[in-house]
Design a protein around this motif. Sequence first.
Motif, PDB file in Angstrom:
ATOM      1  N   LYS A 145       0.836  -1.205   0.000  1.00  0.00           N
ATOM      2  CA  LYS A 145       0.000   0.000   0.000  1.00  0.00           C
ATOM      3  C   LYS A 145       0.873   1.258   0.000  1.00  0.00           C
ATOM      4  O   LYS A 145       0.618   2.212  -0.741  1.00  0.00           O
ATOM      5  N   LEU A 146       1.922   1.253   0.829  1.00  0.00           N
ATOM      6  CA  LEU A 146       2.815   2.414   0.880  1.00  0.00           C
ATOM      7  C   LEU A 146       3.658   2.520  -0.387  1.00  0.00           C
ATOM      8  O   LEU A 146       3.932   3.619  -0.871  1.00  0.00           O
ATOM      9  N   PHE A 147       4.067   1.376  -0.939  1.00  0.00           N
ATOM     10  CA  PHE A 147       4.797   1.402  -2.206  1.00  0.00           C
ATOM     11  C   PHE A 147       3.936   2.071  -3.278  1.00  0.00           C
ATOM     12  O   PHE A 147       4.400   2.921  -4.037  1.00  0.00           O
ATOM     13  N   PHE A 148       2.657   1.661  -3.308  1.00  0.00           N
ATOM     14  CA  PHE A 148       1.752   2.198  -4.318  1.00  0.00           C
ATOM     15  C   PHE A 148       1.554   3.706  -4.137  1.00  0.00           C
ATOM     16  O   PHE A 148       1.684   4.477  -5.087  1.00  0.00           O
ATOM     17  N   LEU A 149       1.245   4.127  -2.917  1.00  0.00           N
ATOM     18  CA  LEU A 149       0.983   5.548  -2.670  1.00  0.00           C
ATOM     19  C   LEU A 149       2.216   6.404  -2.947  1.00  0.00           C
ATOM     20  O   LEU A 149       2.116   7.473  -3.564  1.00  0.00           O
ATOM     21  N   SER A 150       3.381   5.943  -2.521  1.00  0.00           N
ATOM     22  CA  SER A 150       4.600   6.719  -2.763  1.00  0.00           C
ATOM     23  C   SER A 150       4.896   6.801  -4.259  1.00  0.00           C
ATOM     24  O   SER A 150       5.309   7.855  -4.769  1.00  0.00           O
ATOM     25  N   GLY A 151       4.651   5.694  -4.979  1.00  0.00           N
ATOM     26  CA  GLY A 151       4.886   5.691  -6.422  1.00  0.00           C
ATOM     27  C   GLY A 151       3.946   6.616  -7.153  1.00  0.00           C
ATOM     28  O   GLY A 151       4.347   7.334  -8.080  1.00  0.00           O
TER      29      GLY A 151
END
Length: 365
Positions: free
Chosen positions: A64-70
């Motif tokens: 989830k954090l990977f997605f949001l940061s990306g």
Amino acid sequence: MFGFLFLPFKPKPFGDGQFHAGTQQLIEYILHGFNGSISIDKGFLTLFCYLIPYSVVYSFHSDKLFFLSGVIFSCIFICLSVHYLFKAFDILKFSRKAKFFTLVLLCLFPVHIYYAMGIIGEAFGFFAVSAFVYFWIKITNSKTNSLSDFMFLGLSLVLLYGIKPTMIPFIIAFTAFLLLRKFDVRDKLIYIAAVAVIPLLIAIESKLDDSDFEFKNTVFRNQILWSRFELRDEPFNWLPQHGHDGFESNDYLNNLKKRRELDSICEANHYDKTKYYINWVKDDITSNPGLTLRQYSLKFFQAQSFIISPLMKSNKSNVVKFGIHGYINLINYILIIVGLLAMVKLFRAKNYKLFVPFLFFGVGV
């Protein structure tokens, strides 16, 4: 951009999953003293683009954090892309009215924002193209050019190659065009020095990818084979084919059947699969010239049309399905027609310094 997070249709969060997994492998490769291997099957530099935001949240190991940061990082690049485009408009002395309608069209069909809503490479590709357009227009409309302009022009093409390797023919053609123009030798040398990073990237990629490009070869074989079946028996079924979802076309199923057949022949006779596929495709094209012409003619319009697969496969009424698609493609084709008219105007004005590179780019795409 924030509003797009709540729309019912967006790209899959990890639509190009290899970028998601590959970037994490790249981080681990760095953390382990530059040891290990990385899955690389598309644009190599896309991994480095996502390396920055993924590194910030890597310790949490949360998709989830990977997605949001990306997505946040992609949106920043989208903003920079539009910024560079409007800086180019300023150089060309576009009127406020022209800028206004450009902005309206961008907002009526904000596909650039749509593609920033997933871990895919389009946002960075858009930035590379916008930077290329800006620096080329700046160079061709300035009486005196700085070395940095030629350097950044070259680097924009390095990034474009790193995101979309299939654009290498355009980069070669544009480089030849630039070298034939009347620029100072030092300007040409700094441009060449920047573009020369591409062979270095190829060498680094081959070193990091321990599969000997087998994945890319497989994708290449599958794509050229699919080109012979797409729109063959069902010429107006333009729905993107992914398989295993109940919406497979006969063309897609026949493509899979032929793939199994060709693979079994290669394995039984120890043929090189890639060469055998290429020869089969060549023979099929020469044996069916009329069919090939019809396929490619329809493919032009299919490629310029937007089909939202989840919406078409949903239980929504046909009014909703075709209404949304009609609106989206109306705006898209307005943009295409405006682009073609702009090319005609450049040609009639004998503005070959812009017409020729943009023509190369259109052919390359």
